[in-house]
Motif scaffolding. Sequence first.
Motif, PDB file in Angstrom:
ATOM      1  N   LEU A   1      -5.520  10.758  -2.497  1.00 61.54           N
ATOM      2  CA  LEU A   1      -4.159  11.197  -3.268  1.00 61.54           C
ATOM      3  C   LEU A   1      -5.090  11.394  -4.869  1.00 61.54           C
ATOM      4  O   LEU A   1      -4.790  12.579  -5.339  1.00 61.54           O
ATOM      5  CB  LEU A   1      -3.204   9.953  -3.341  1.00 61.54           C
TER       6      LEU A   1
ATOM      7  N   ASP B   1       0.692  16.224  -2.029  1.00 60.71           N
ATOM      8  CA  ASP B   1       0.825  14.658  -1.657  1.00 60.71           C
ATOM      9  C   ASP B   1       0.012  14.751  -0.271  1.00 60.71           C
ATOM     10  O   ASP B   1      -0.372  15.443   0.419  1.00 60.71           O
ATOM     11  CB  ASP B   1       2.082  14.409  -1.669  1.00 60.71           C
TER      12      ASP B   1
ATOM     13  N   ARG C   1       1.333   9.176  -5.994  1.00 55.77           N
ATOM     14  CA  ARG C   1       1.849  10.590  -5.645  1.00 55.77           C
ATOM     15  C   ARG C   1       2.770  11.149  -6.448  1.00 55.77           C
ATOM     16  O   ARG C   1       2.776  12.224  -6.961  1.00 55.77           O
ATOM     17  CB  ARG C   1       2.285  10.497  -4.149  1.00 55.77           C
TER      18      ARG C   1
ATOM     19  N   ARG D   1       0.875   4.243  -3.049  1.00 55.12           N
ATOM     20  CA  ARG D   1       0.829   5.604  -2.445  1.00 55.12           C
ATOM     21  C   ARG D   1       1.801   6.423  -3.190  1.00 55.12           C
ATOM     22  O   ARG D   1       1.597   7.541  -3.696  1.00 55.12           O
ATOM     23  CB  ARG D   1       0.624   5.713  -1.013  1.00 55.12           C
ATOM     24  N   ARG D   2       2.902   5.919  -3.341  1.00 52.73           N
ATOM     25  CA  ARG D   2       4.394   6.673  -3.609  1.00 52.73           C
ATOM     26  C   ARG D   2       4.152   6.872  -5.310  1.00 52.73           C
ATOM     27  O   ARG D   2       4.522   7.941  -5.836  1.00 52.73           O
ATOM     28  CB  ARG D   2       5.665   5.966  -3.391  1.00 52.73           C
TER      29      ARG D   2
ATOM     30  N   GLN E   1       0.931  -1.111   0.259  1.00 55.70           N
ATOM     31  CA  GLN E   1       0.010  -0.140  -0.037  1.00 55.70           C
ATOM     32  C   GLN E   1       0.848   1.313   0.022  1.00 55.70           C
ATOM     33  O   GLN E   1       0.644   1.969  -0.659  1.00 55.70           O
ATOM     34  CB  GLN E   1      -0.914   0.065   1.166  1.00 55.70           C
TER      35      GLN E   1
ATOM     36  N   ASP F   1       2.077   9.484   3.587  1.00 62.36           N
ATOM     37  CA  ASP F   1       2.095   7.858   3.300  1.00 62.36           C
ATOM     38  C   ASP F   1       1.868   7.039   4.341  1.00 62.36           C
ATOM     39  O   ASP F   1       1.209   5.935   4.166  1.00 62.36           O
ATOM     40  CB  ASP F   1       3.602   7.650   2.843  1.00 62.36           C
TER      41      ASP F   1
ATOM     42  N   LEU G   1      -6.449   6.235   2.006  1.00 61.52           N
ATOM     43  CA  LEU G   1      -5.543   7.350   1.588  1.00 61.52           C
ATOM     44  C   LEU G   1      -4.952   7.292   0.262  1.00 61.52           C
ATOM     45  O   LEU G   1      -4.908   8.475  -0.477  1.00 61.52           O
ATOM     46  CB  LEU G   1      -3.971   6.990   2.628  1.00 61.52           C
ATOM     47  N   GLU G   2      -5.015   6.394  -0.593  1.00 58.32           N
ATOM     48  CA  GLU G   2      -4.989   6.069  -2.033  1.00 58.32           C
ATOM     49  C   GLU G   2      -6.198   7.011  -2.672  1.00 58.32           C
ATOM     50  O   GLU G   2      -5.689   7.955  -3.692  1.00 58.32           O
ATOM     51  CB  GLU G   2      -5.101   4.702  -2.330  1.00 58.32           C
TER      52      GLU G   2
END
Length: 100
Positions: free
Chosen positions: A41, A95, A17, A13-14, A9, A98, A37-38
Amino acid sequence: DPGLADLYQGKLRRLLRDSRSYDADTIISLLPKGFYLEQALLLSHLGRHREVLRIYVRQIEERGLAEEYCDRIWRRAAAEADGSLLPAEATSDVDVQDDV
């Protein structure tokens, strides 16, 4: 394995972002439930800031993240308004934290 799931995960996310080589609307529709969180983003990249804040405040109950997000958006808008930031830069690199 929960540790492995967290690792992947974080990598997702990285990628979300740092890259713009995807269709955010399509990715949102493919994300499993609970990938808040995804989602945040992707919604941020789409400029859907209210929905990002809704995720932070209502879904994951992280008001601190909501405040940080508002600060980042405000700073970018102010920088764009005074000419120190180009419009394309204003939407890039907004962003989401993370590791909540």
